[in-house]
Design a protein around this motif. Structure first.
Motif, mmCIF file in Angstrom:
data_model
loop_
_atom_site.group_PDB
_atom_site.id
_atom_site.type_symbol
_atom_site.label_atom_id
_atom_site.label_comp_id
_atom_site.label_asym_id
_atom_site.label_seq_id
_atom_site.Cartn_x
_atom_site.Cartn_y
_atom_site.Cartn_z
ATOM 1 N N UNK A 73 0.885 -1.361 -0.052
ATOM 2 C CA UNK A 73 0.006 0.084 0.097
ATOM 3 C C UNK A 73 0.937 1.281 0.144
ATOM 4 N N UNK A 74 1.898 1.167 0.878
ATOM 5 C CA UNK A 74 2.674 2.314 0.888
ATOM 6 C C UNK A 74 3.540 2.730 -0.389
ATOM 7 N N UNK A 75 3.830 1.600 -0.734
ATOM 8 C CA UNK A 75 4.670 1.951 -2.230
ATOM 9 C C UNK A 75 3.678 2.275 -3.366
ATOM 10 N N UNK A 76 2.544 1.722 -3.545
ATOM 11 C CA UNK A 76 1.387 2.235 -4.351
ATOM 12 C C UNK A 76 1.247 3.629 -4.283
ATOM 13 N N UNK A 77 1.219 4.113 -2.797
ATOM 14 C CA UNK A 77 0.880 5.587 -2.734
ATOM 15 C C UNK A 77 2.121 6.327 -3.153
ATOM 16 N N UNK A 78 3.273 5.887 -3.168
ATOM 17 C CA UNK A 78 4.676 6.499 -3.601
ATOM 18 C C UNK A 78 4.423 6.774 -5.027
ATOM 19 N N UNK A 79 4.387 5.546 -5.556
ATOM 20 C CA UNK A 79 4.518 5.493 -7.017
ATOM 21 C C UNK A 79 2.986 6.377 -7.689
ATOM 22 N N UNK A 80 2.001 6.403 -6.849
ATOM 23 C CA UNK A 80 0.944 7.399 -7.324
ATOM 24 C C UNK A 80 1.257 8.790 -7.617
ATOM 25 N N UNK A 81 1.811 9.068 -6.303
ATOM 26 C CA UNK A 81 2.221 10.435 -5.918
ATOM 27 C C UNK A 81 3.307 10.868 -6.943
ATOM 28 N N UNK A 82 4.206 10.202 -7.271
ATOM 29 C CA UNK A 82 5.302 10.483 -8.463
ATOM 30 C C UNK A 82 4.782 10.656 -9.769
ATOM 31 N N UNK A 83 3.650 9.677 -10.219
ATOM 32 C CA UNK A 83 3.267 9.734 -11.339
ATOM 33 C C UNK A 83 1.932 10.603 -11.445
ATOM 34 N N UNK A 84 1.677 11.208 -10.712
ATOM 35 C CA UNK A 84 0.554 12.346 -10.690
ATOM 36 C C UNK A 84 1.356 13.630 -11.060
ATOM 37 N N UNK A 85 2.523 13.899 -10.412
ATOM 38 C CA UNK A 85 3.437 14.766 -10.768
ATOM 39 C C UNK A 85 3.653 14.720 -12.335
ATOM 40 N N UNK A 86 4.311 13.578 -12.701
ATOM 41 C CA UNK A 86 5.084 13.508 -13.999
ATOM 42 C C UNK A 86 3.882 13.681 -15.161
ATOM 43 N N UNK A 87 2.559 13.340 -14.753
ATOM 44 C CA UNK A 87 1.473 13.257 -15.748
ATOM 45 C C UNK A 87 0.514 14.375 -15.398
ATOM 46 N N UNK A 88 0.715 15.357 -14.911
ATOM 47 C CA UNK A 88 -0.138 16.470 -14.454
ATOM 48 C C UNK A 88 -0.804 17.087 -15.637
ATOM 49 N N UNK A 89 -1.824 17.279 -15.559
ATOM 50 C CA UNK A 89 -2.654 18.015 -17.012
ATOM 51 C C UNK A 89 -2.715 16.684 -17.801
ATOM 52 N N UNK A 90 -2.450 15.736 -17.698
ATOM 53 C CA UNK A 90 -2.680 14.639 -19.121
ATOM 54 C C UNK A 90 -3.609 13.845 -18.688
ATOM 55 N N UNK A 91 -4.495 13.323 -19.556
ATOM 56 C CA UNK A 91 -5.095 12.013 -19.112
ATOM 57 C C UNK A 91 -4.504 10.767 -19.608
ATOM 58 N N UNK A 92 -4.465 9.900 -18.452
ATOM 59 C CA UNK A 92 -3.644 8.928 -18.686
ATOM 60 C C UNK A 92 -4.314 7.515 -18.982
ATOM 61 N N UNK A 93 -3.891 6.855 -20.064
ATOM 62 C CA UNK A 93 -4.796 5.470 -20.567
ATOM 63 C C UNK A 93 -3.751 4.401 -19.698
ATOM 64 N N UNK A 94 -4.613 3.568 -18.622
ATOM 65 C CA UNK A 94 -3.819 2.567 -17.810
ATOM 66 C C UNK A 94 -3.958 1.438 -18.524
ATOM 67 N N UNK A 95 -2.818 0.742 -19.217
ATOM 68 C CA UNK A 95 -3.031 -0.632 -19.660
ATOM 69 C C UNK A 95 -2.572 -1.698 -18.673
ATOM 70 N N UNK A 96 -3.530 -2.488 -18.296
ATOM 71 C CA UNK A 96 -3.198 -3.346 -17.172
ATOM 72 C C UNK A 96 -2.875 -4.868 -18.319
ATOM 73 N N UNK A 97 -1.925 -5.753 -17.701
ATOM 74 C CA UNK A 97 -1.542 -6.858 -18.381
ATOM 75 C C UNK A 97 -2.457 -8.007 -17.780
#
Ligand code: PRP
Ligand code: MN
Ligand code: MG
Length: 182
Positions: A19-43
């Motif tokens: 859980x902690x790691x997912x929050x950390x990744x999500x925070x980083x990615x929210x900054x990197x992708x700010x203003x863009x719409x993200x298409x998640x592709x799950x495998x």
């Protein structure tokens, strides 16, 4: 633990660590992708639990697509020959695609997938993998976001299976040797 307790050797990553790691990744990615719409592709199927928790943690609007691929070979390792079992439902041209994987083992699945998706003209294409096994890597795949580097041992849980079992475990663990022989 859904009655799997007797099969578990040791817990490698607890629910809280995940859980902690997912929050950390999500925070980083929210900054990197700010203003863009993200298409998640799950495998499919391994990334399903990771994707659903990640999408809830990411404070950005996302869309979801899934792809199912199969690599020929033994149950515990992949061969690099990949076949599409289920393709994306939509065109990804011009989209900001973030591929979600549960684990990079040899890297063969992802390497093939990135070539395949890259040829479809996405605006950007990155990978977020919860786990990576540096000692097992056969092909180097450029991965921007990695949760944990783990030792080269077979792990199950949180989406990862052995013979289709244990995906529903809420943590990541190794199995006792006798589980493989029975
Ligand atoms: C597993 C895992 C990754 C892939 C990693 O999937 O979920 O997708 O293997 O292996 P690689 O780096 O050596 O290619 P699997 O093919 O077992 O299908 P599943 O997700 O349905 O379990
Ligand atoms: Mn998989
Ligand atoms: Mg599997």
């Amino acid at each position: 633990d859904h009655g799997y307790g007797p099969d578990i050797d040791h817990v490698l990553l607890t629910t809280e660590q995940i859980d902690d790691k997912i929050r950390e990744l999500a925070d980083r990615i929210a900054v990197d992708y700010a203003g863009r719409e993200v298409l998640l592709v799950g495998v499919l199927k391994g990334a399903v639990l990771f994707m659903s928790d990640f999408a809830r943690a990411l404070q950005l609007p996302t869309q979801m697509e899934f792809m199912a691929v199969s690599s020929y070979g033994s149950a515990t390792s992949s061969s690099g020959i990949v076949r599409i079992l289920k393709d994306l439902d939509r065109d990804i041209t011009g989209k900001h695609v973030l591929v979600l994987e549960d684990i990079i083992d040899s890297g063969l699945t992802l390497s093939w997938l990135l070539k395949n998706l890259g040829s479809r003209g996405p605006a950007s294409l990155e990978v977020c993998a919860l786990l990576r096994k540096p000692d097992a890597v056969k092909v180097d795949v450029p991965v921007e976001y990695v949760g944990f580097d783990i030792p080269n041992e077979f792990v199950v849980g949180y989406g990862l299976d052995y013979a289709e079992r244990y995906r529903d475990l809420p943590y990541i663990a190794t199995l006792k040797p006798e589980v493989y022989s029975s």
